[in-house]
Motif scaffolding. Structure first.
Motif, PDB file in Angstrom:
ATOM      1  N   PRO A  47       0.750  -1.210  -0.059  1.00 13.24           N
ATOM      2  CA  PRO A  47       0.037   0.004   0.114  1.00 13.24           C
ATOM      3  C   PRO A  47       0.868   1.271   0.097  1.00 13.24           C
ATOM      4  O   PRO A  47       0.605   2.262  -0.863  1.00 13.24           O
ATOM      5  N   MET A  48       1.819   1.612   0.816  1.00 17.06           N
ATOM      6  CA  MET A  48       2.762   2.623   0.786  1.00 17.06           C
ATOM      7  C   MET A  48       3.365   2.886  -0.389  1.00 17.06           C
ATOM      8  O   MET A  48       3.522   4.054  -0.878  1.00 17.06           O
ATOM      9  N   GLU A  49       3.801   1.641  -1.125  1.00 18.44           N
ATOM     10  CA  GLU A  49       4.250   1.853  -2.606  1.00 18.44           C
ATOM     11  C   GLU A  49       3.435   2.447  -3.485  1.00 18.44           C
ATOM     12  O   GLU A  49       3.820   3.309  -4.396  1.00 18.44           O
ATOM     13  N   VAL A  50       2.238   1.762  -3.264  1.00 17.54           N
ATOM     14  CA  VAL A  50       0.996   2.587  -4.266  1.00 17.54           C
ATOM     15  C   VAL A  50       0.864   4.033  -3.941  1.00 17.54           C
ATOM     16  O   VAL A  50       0.602   4.711  -4.862  1.00 17.54           O
ATOM     17  N   LEU A  51       0.796   4.257  -2.738  1.00 16.68           N
ATOM     18  CA  LEU A  51       0.505   5.640  -2.144  1.00 16.68           C
ATOM     19  C   LEU A  51       1.578   6.547  -2.899  1.00 16.68           C
ATOM     20  O   LEU A  51       1.241   7.734  -3.580  1.00 16.68           O
ATOM     21  N   ARG A  52       2.687   6.422  -2.705  1.00 16.65           N
ATOM     22  CA  ARG A  52       3.838   7.090  -3.166  1.00 16.65           C
ATOM     23  C   ARG A  52       3.891   7.201  -4.608  1.00 16.65           C
ATOM     24  O   ARG A  52       3.994   8.126  -5.217  1.00 16.65           O
ATOM     25  N   GLU A  53       3.732   6.176  -5.405  1.00 10.33           N
ATOM     26  CA  GLU A  53       3.706   6.158  -6.807  1.00 10.33           C
ATOM     27  C   GLU A  53       2.608   6.762  -7.532  1.00 10.33           C
ATOM     28  O   GLU A  53       2.780   7.449  -8.402  1.00 10.33           O
ATOM     29  N   ALA A  54       1.586   6.738  -6.905  1.00 14.21           N
ATOM     30  CA  ALA A  54       0.227   7.378  -7.395  1.00 14.21           C
ATOM     31  C   ALA A  54       0.319   8.880  -7.203  1.00 14.21           C
ATOM     32  O   ALA A  54       0.038   9.498  -8.275  1.00 14.21           O
ATOM     33  N   ARG A  55       0.973   9.274  -6.175  1.00 18.59           N
ATOM     34  CA  ARG A  55       0.983  10.739  -5.912  1.00 18.59           C
ATOM     35  C   ARG A  55       2.193  11.209  -6.891  1.00 18.59           C
ATOM     36  O   ARG A  55       1.902  12.183  -7.521  1.00 18.59           O
ATOM     37  N   ALA A  56       3.425  10.459  -7.022  1.00 22.46           N
ATOM     38  CA  ALA A  56       4.387  10.901  -7.889  1.00 22.46           C
ATOM     39  C   ALA A  56       3.655  10.837  -9.554  1.00 22.46           C
ATOM     40  O   ALA A  56       4.061  11.795 -10.190  1.00 22.46           O
ATOM     41  N   GLN A  57       3.002   9.966 -10.046  1.00 25.12           N
ATOM     42  CA  GLN A  57       2.473   9.967 -11.442  1.00 25.12           C
ATOM     43  C   GLN A  57       1.830  11.047 -11.659  1.00 25.12           C
ATOM     44  O   GLN A  57       1.526  11.350 -12.668  1.00 25.12           O
ATOM     45  N   LEU A  58       0.588  11.469 -10.555  1.00 26.36           N
ATOM     46  CA  LEU A  58      -0.282  12.435 -10.556  1.00 26.36           C
ATOM     47  C   LEU A  58       0.390  13.525 -10.867  1.00 26.36           C
ATOM     48  O   LEU A  58      -0.098  14.431 -11.888  1.00 26.36           O
ATOM     49  N   ALA A  59       1.144  13.978  -9.918  1.00 22.08           N
ATOM     50  CA  ALA A  59       1.996  15.183 -10.112  1.00 22.08           C
ATOM     51  C   ALA A  59       2.742  15.298 -11.304  1.00 22.08           C
ATOM     52  O   ALA A  59       2.886  16.441 -12.095  1.00 22.08           O
ATOM     53  N   GLU A  60       3.246  14.306 -11.885  1.00 18.56           N
ATOM     54  CA  GLU A  60       4.043  14.386 -13.236  1.00 18.56           C
ATOM     55  C   GLU A  60       3.083  14.572 -14.329  1.00 18.56           C
ATOM     56  O   GLU A  60       3.137  15.446 -15.308  1.00 18.56           O
ATOM     57  N   LEU A  61       1.771  13.946 -14.417  1.00 18.67           N
ATOM     58  CA  LEU A  61       0.717  14.383 -15.340  1.00 18.67           C
ATOM     59  C   LEU A  61       0.050  15.794 -15.484  1.00 18.67           C
ATOM     60  O   LEU A  61      -0.083  15.910 -16.268  1.00 18.67           O
ATOM     61  N   THR A  62      -0.126  16.042 -14.205  1.00 18.05           N
ATOM     62  CA  THR A  62      -0.901  17.393 -13.954  1.00 18.05           C
ATOM     63  C   THR A  62      -0.191  18.500 -13.693  1.00 18.05           C
ATOM     64  O   THR A  62      -0.432  19.607 -13.939  1.00 18.05           O
ATOM     65  N   GLY A  63       0.996  18.298 -13.258  1.00 22.75           N
ATOM     66  CA  GLY A  63       2.026  19.455 -12.909  1.00 22.75           C
ATOM     67  C   GLY A  63       1.724  20.205 -11.734  1.00 22.75           C
ATOM     68  O   GLY A  63       2.286  21.129 -11.509  1.00 22.75           O
ATOM     69  N   MET A  64       0.929  19.556 -10.963  1.00 19.24           N
ATOM     70  CA  MET A  64       0.294  19.916  -9.462  1.00 19.24           C
ATOM     71  C   MET A  64       0.950  19.000  -8.326  1.00 19.24           C
ATOM     72  O   MET A  64       1.143  17.998  -8.426  1.00 19.24           O
ATOM     73  N   THR A  65       1.108  19.942  -7.215  1.00 16.26           N
ATOM     74  CA  THR A  65       1.748  19.211  -6.167  1.00 16.26           C
ATOM     75  C   THR A  65       0.410  18.291  -5.580  1.00 16.26           C
ATOM     76  O   THR A  65      -0.631  18.885  -4.897  1.00 16.26           O
ATOM     77  N   ALA A  66       0.500  17.031  -4.974  1.00 20.23           N
ATOM     78  CA  ALA A  66      -0.446  16.020  -4.615  1.00 20.23           C
ATOM     79  C   ALA A  66      -0.012  16.459  -3.132  1.00 20.23           C
ATOM     80  O   ALA A  66       1.139  16.212  -2.570  1.00 20.23           O
ATOM     81  N   GLU A  67      -0.876  16.963  -2.127  1.00 20.21           N
ATOM     82  CA  GLU A  67      -0.703  17.255  -0.817  1.00 20.21           C
ATOM     83  C   GLU A  67      -1.072  16.066   0.136  1.00 20.21           C
ATOM     84  O   GLU A  67      -0.378  15.895   1.182  1.00 20.21           O
ATOM     85  N   SER A  68      -2.106  15.487  -0.161  1.00 20.34           N
ATOM     86  CA  SER A  68      -2.460  14.277   0.470  1.00 20.34           C
ATOM     87  C   SER A  68      -3.298  13.364   0.019  1.00 20.34           C
ATOM     88  O   SER A  68      -3.831  13.584  -1.262  1.00 20.34           O
ATOM     89  N   VAL A  69      -3.709  12.156   0.543  1.00 18.20           N
ATOM     90  CA  VAL A  69      -4.391  11.094   0.103  1.00 18.20           C
ATOM     91  C   VAL A  69      -5.439  11.156   1.191  1.00 18.20           C
ATOM     92  O   VAL A  69      -5.283  10.609   2.362  1.00 18.20           O
ATOM     93  N   SER A  70      -6.782  11.408   0.573  1.00 16.73           N
ATOM     94  CA  SER A  70      -7.973  11.374   1.508  1.00 16.73           C
ATOM     95  C   SER A  70      -8.757   9.969   1.620  1.00 16.73           C
ATOM     96  O   SER A  70      -9.428   9.980   2.467  1.00 16.73           O
ATOM     97  N   SER A  71      -8.378   9.240   0.433  1.00 14.28           N
ATOM     98  CA  SER A  71      -9.025   7.999   0.627  1.00 14.28           C
ATOM     99  C   SER A  71      -8.382   6.830  -0.380  1.00 14.28           C
ATOM    100  O   SER A  71      -7.561   7.235  -1.090  1.00 14.28           O
ATOM    101  N   PHE A  72      -8.184   5.597   0.235  1.00 15.36           N
ATOM    102  CA  PHE A  72      -7.411   4.618  -0.573  1.00 15.36           C
ATOM    103  C   PHE A  72      -8.045   3.479  -0.259  1.00 15.36           C
ATOM    104  O   PHE A  72      -8.315   3.050   0.711  1.00 15.36           O
TER     105      PHE A  72
END
Length: 133
Positions: A47-72
């Motif tokens: 799960p922690m690998e997924v969270l980190r990777e999801a935040r990184a991929q979303l930030a790369e695609l959108t150019g916006m900073t992922a601040e937190s994950v509110s549901s998982f």
């Protein structure tokens, strides 16, 4: 002399046996490595690998900073997350524009889709989650 002949006759047989044994050992030692490699690619990420990777991929695609994950949550297809991102930074910080994105990942943790589900000012409470008032 017949004893010498038997020894020389048996040497090629022993050598051939040794060669086939080495070949078999080499193949056996390679087989577990192959299965380990394929086993690693089939292993579901933690799960922690997924969270980190999801935040990184979303930030790369959108150019916006992922601040937190509110549901998982883990789904049949992979993973589903809701990620809060900073869309527009303002002063004071409580007026910054935030957004929630639904993010979908496959079983390997690779992003397969995302969409913005809402926008809000950082300083505003969310009526939708505070009982609808």
């Amino acid at each position: 002399m017949s004893n010498t002949k038997n020894t020389s006759d048996s040497q090629p047989t022993q050598q051939g046996s040794q060669d086939s044994q080495k070949t078999q050992e080499t193949q056996e030692s390679q087989e577990p490595q192959k299965s380990q490699t394929s086993g690693e690619s089939r292993r579901r990420p933690r799960p922690m690998e997924v969270l980190r990777e999801a935040r990184a991929q979303l930030a790369e695609l959108t150019g916006m900073t992922a601040e937190s994950v509110s549901s998982f949550e883990q789904t049949e297809e992979g993973w589903a997350l809701e990620v809060e991102v900073l869309e527009l930074e303002r002063v004071p910080d409580t007026m910054s524009l935030m957004a929630s994105y639904e993010v979908e990942l496959d079983a390997d943790g690779q992003l397969t889709g995302y969409r913005r589900v809402r926008r809000y000012e950082r300083g505003r409470s969310d009526a939708r989650r505070s009982g609808g008032h």
